[in-house]
Design a protein around this motif. Structure first.
Motif, short mmCIF file in Angstrom:
data_model
loop_
_atom_site.label_atom_id
_atom_site.label_comp_id
_atom_site.label_asym_id
_atom_site.label_seq_id
_atom_site.Cartn_x
_atom_site.Cartn_y
_atom_site.Cartn_z
N HIS A 123 53.37 45.28 12.79
CA HIS A 123 52.52 46.46 12.96
C HIS A 123 51.04 46.08 12.89
CE1 HIS A 123 55.78 49.59 11.64
NE2 HIS A 123 55.94 49.19 12.88
N ALA A 124 50.72 45.09 12.02
CA ALA A 124 49.33 44.63 11.94
C ALA A 124 48.89 44.05 13.28
CB ALA A 124 49.18 43.61 10.82
N ILE A 125 49.78 43.28 13.90
CA ILE A 125 49.45 42.70 15.22
C ILE A 125 49.24 43.83 16.24
CG2 ILE A 125 50.34 41.32 17.15
CD1 ILE A 125 51.84 39.59 15.07
N GLU A 126 50.18 44.76 16.26
CA GLU A 126 50.06 45.85 17.24
C GLU A 126 48.77 46.65 17.04
OE1 GLU A 126 53.98 47.96 18.44
OE2 GLU A 126 54.32 47.20 16.42
N ALA A 177 58.86 39.86 16.60
CA ALA A 177 59.34 38.48 16.67
C ALA A 177 58.41 37.56 15.89
CB ALA A 177 59.44 38.04 18.14
N ALA A 178 57.12 37.61 16.19
CA ALA A 178 56.15 36.79 15.44
C ALA A 178 56.18 37.18 13.96
CB ALA A 178 54.75 36.98 16.03
N GLY A 214 51.40 34.10 15.88
CA GLY A 214 50.54 35.28 15.94
C GLY A 214 49.56 35.15 17.10
N PRO A 215 48.87 36.23 17.46
CA PRO A 215 47.87 36.17 18.53
C PRO A 215 46.75 35.20 18.14
CG PRO A 215 48.24 38.44 17.78
CD PRO A 215 48.97 37.56 16.83
N GLU A 216 46.27 34.43 19.12
CA GLU A 216 45.23 33.44 18.83
C GLU A 216 43.94 34.09 18.34
OE1 GLU A 216 45.04 30.08 21.83
OE2 GLU A 216 46.78 31.21 22.58
N ASP A 249 50.67 29.52 8.68
CA ASP A 249 51.76 28.64 9.15
C ASP A 249 52.17 28.99 10.57
OD1 ASP A 249 51.87 27.44 6.65
OD2 ASP A 249 53.56 28.66 5.94
N CYS A 250 51.95 30.23 10.96
CA CYS A 250 52.43 30.72 12.25
C CYS A 250 51.32 30.81 13.29
CB CYS A 250 53.09 32.08 12.09
SG CYS A 250 54.46 32.05 10.94
N GLN A 251 50.12 30.31 12.97
CA GLN A 251 49.07 30.26 13.99
C GLN A 251 49.45 29.23 15.04
OE1 GLN A 251 47.59 32.96 13.52
NE2 GLN A 251 45.48 32.55 12.86
#
Lengths: 363, 363
Positions: free
Chosen positions: A251-254, A269-270, A306-308, A358-360
């Motif tokens: 939700h934070a990404i969205e 997914a991310a 995650g988004p760059e 870790d997921c960047q």
């Protein structure tokens, strides 16, 4: 035809899954001759499905009106929902009408909340047309619209009278949206059913090829798993929160990227990888299992980074608006094994930030 | 202090009635130290009551935020409700917050629906400041906002955690609003309690003079009557509809004249006379009893005629949008005696029109 019942006392309802349901006059139970309905759909789906569904309903003697909303998550708002009320009141439809949500999660969530609120509650039927809504949002009665400051922040727990899943709809679904649905499918394996996770590893190619038998089984299994959780915890006081694996991060990404730019399943997914990394850092999940999750998500065509353009610190303000937050404290859904998850409060923000890092995407 | 319980299983809640409740730290139960609350009020009431209520809450250790909305029925909309969500999300408040509705029916209905919808449901406390909301809208869990095409068309059945009635508030109430509340008071006598109707005939002057003892008894009796009806029929499948005496006609007046021009109670007063005339024309109510209703309404300073600018035919389109309409047919609440009423379908439109004409102001 696959048939499941969501068991909720007098609010129990059936889910019917098959190819070609739109051609079956019995599909739209409990609507019957002489009743009225309002079809709610969007401008992408209307040219594809509105006529066949209307025709089927009208041939059964049901009086159908329609309202066509703009397509997209950015339109899941109070203001757009108001157009449904206007359409209902212009005719006018009474408390005995039935709303039919013909579309994906946006249409289902918005129409469900409209049904919960119109004249303080009218009947509604979910007709989900995307994989995401078929396996997730159409089952369980969570309805909502978005607010500029948070996704799904305004809504109701409101159960449909029935759910009608025609898997033929998936053939018109863009590949990215199919993948987005598979994110939620994979989620069920991670949180509730390790055996199903293995089945997905073995059958993902068949699902991507829209193999009818594999797809019908997959949708039924997801609906079964969700129906069990919802029956045990309709209002998300406990176990139901597990269904939110990856969603607090997602939700934070969205919200940060603007609704609609990252599809919901892509963000989830991310987010699931971030949750797995968080659990790893707490010593509660194995790196090997995270690798299996990443590999399956990647095969499905889903992002695992995650988004760059989004720094780890960009996540927290959004995450702290999550509906699971209690007394200002984050509560995260974390995997414990493939097929098992828990809700965890009191995770240090530094741990969360490190897991997001870790997921960047590697430079 | 008068105390009543609205009996609704696990959703039961207390109504407390007394003078000076805002000065009692125990009033705002179930809020307790360490919890958060959002006070919702309007710009007319804020200067009068916001500080004392805030101070009382803060001295009890409750963290209070506030949102002040514009005063008036025309602001009971989805768009204004959205400001409450924005205030909640800006802080941000979680699912464990409590909304406090400090105001009349508009604030109570809107805040109640906001509480029902925010994060799919948070706790709320009703603090009604007008006679109308004290005897009617704050009890029973009907929450809603208006739509340009119909009043209270969008909402939820959602019960408060408690109702706090400080009768001192009535001393700041304009005479027209006091009268508007008396319309609903008189309604209870007509539909449910002939003895209470006689008590009102004997004690109306004391109520108009804001006699504390008479007013506390009056409010308690109305809340008791409403609580009994709501306990028996929370979702208005049957008996609860009786509470709508005069409302189907009254809503038409409010909608046609523009919300806020006729006060709700004024429209209901004229509407009750129309209902009585309709029942008379059906041979089910005596002209003598209609005269007693008219006389009591007039003593209270209420209108007993429809608006001069509104023809009988102007009522029907609005009345056909009433929430009691089933399969396109009007269902009217009609008095049978002083203390008894019924819901009647199938009344000829001509009879309804003639009864409305009976209530036109003589030229």
């Amino acid at each position: 035809m696959e048939k499941i019942t969501v068991t909720l006392g007098e609010r129990s309802y059936p889910i019917t899954i098959a190819a070609g349901l739109f051609n079956d006059p019995a599909s739209f139970w409990p609507l019957k001759a002489g009743e009225r309905a309002m079809l709610v759909t969007n401008d992408t789906l209307a040219p594809l499905y509105l006529q066949p569904v209307r025709q089927q309903l009208e041939s059964t003697g049901i009086e159908v009106d329609q309202v066509i909303l703009p397509d997209g998550e950015q339109h899941k708002t109070l203001a757009v929902m108001d157009r449904v009320f206007t359409a209902l009141l212009e005719k006018p439809h009474g408390r005995d009408t039935t709303l039919i949500a013909l579309g994906g999660g946006v249409i289902g969530d918005l129409t469900g909340f409209a049904a919960a609120s119109y004249q303080r509650g009218v009947r509604f039927i979910q007709v989900p047309t995307t994989l995401l809504s078929q396996v997730d949002s159409s089952v369980g009665g969570k309805t909502a619209v978005n607010h500029p400051l948070g996704k799904n922040m305004i809504g109701a727990f409101y159960q449909p009278a029935s759910v009608v899943i025609d898997i033929n709809c998936l053939s018109s679904l863009p590949a990215r949206e199919l993948a987005s649905g598979l994110a939620e499918v994979i989620k069920y394996g991670i949180i509730l059913d390790g055996e199903f996770f293995c089945w997905l590893e073995a059958n993902l190619d068949a699902l991507l090829a829209l193999d009818g038998k594999a797809m019908a089984y997959c949708i039924r299994r997801c609906c079964e798993l969700k129906a069990e959780v919802v029956a045990a915890d309709e209002r998300e006081m406990g176990q139901r929160a597990l269904l939110n694996l990856g969603h607090t991060y997602g939700h934070a990404i969205e919200a940060h990227m603007g609704y609609g730019n990252w599809l919901h399943g892509e963000a989830v997914a991310a987010g699931m990888v971030m949750a797995a990394r968080t659990a790893e850092r707490l010593g509660e999940f194995s790196a090997g299992d995270t690798d299996r999750i990443i590999s399956l998500l990647q095969r499905a065509g889903l992002p695992v980074h995650g988004p760059e353009s989004m720094a780890a610190t960009d996540y927290l303000p959004h995450m702290l608006r999550d509906k699971k937050v209690l007394a200002g404290e984050l509560r995260l859904v974390l995997p414990l094994a493939l097929g098992q998850a828990c809700v965890r409060g009191g995770v240090a923000h530094d741990t969360v930030l490190a897991a997001i890092n870790d997921c960047q995407k590697p430079a």
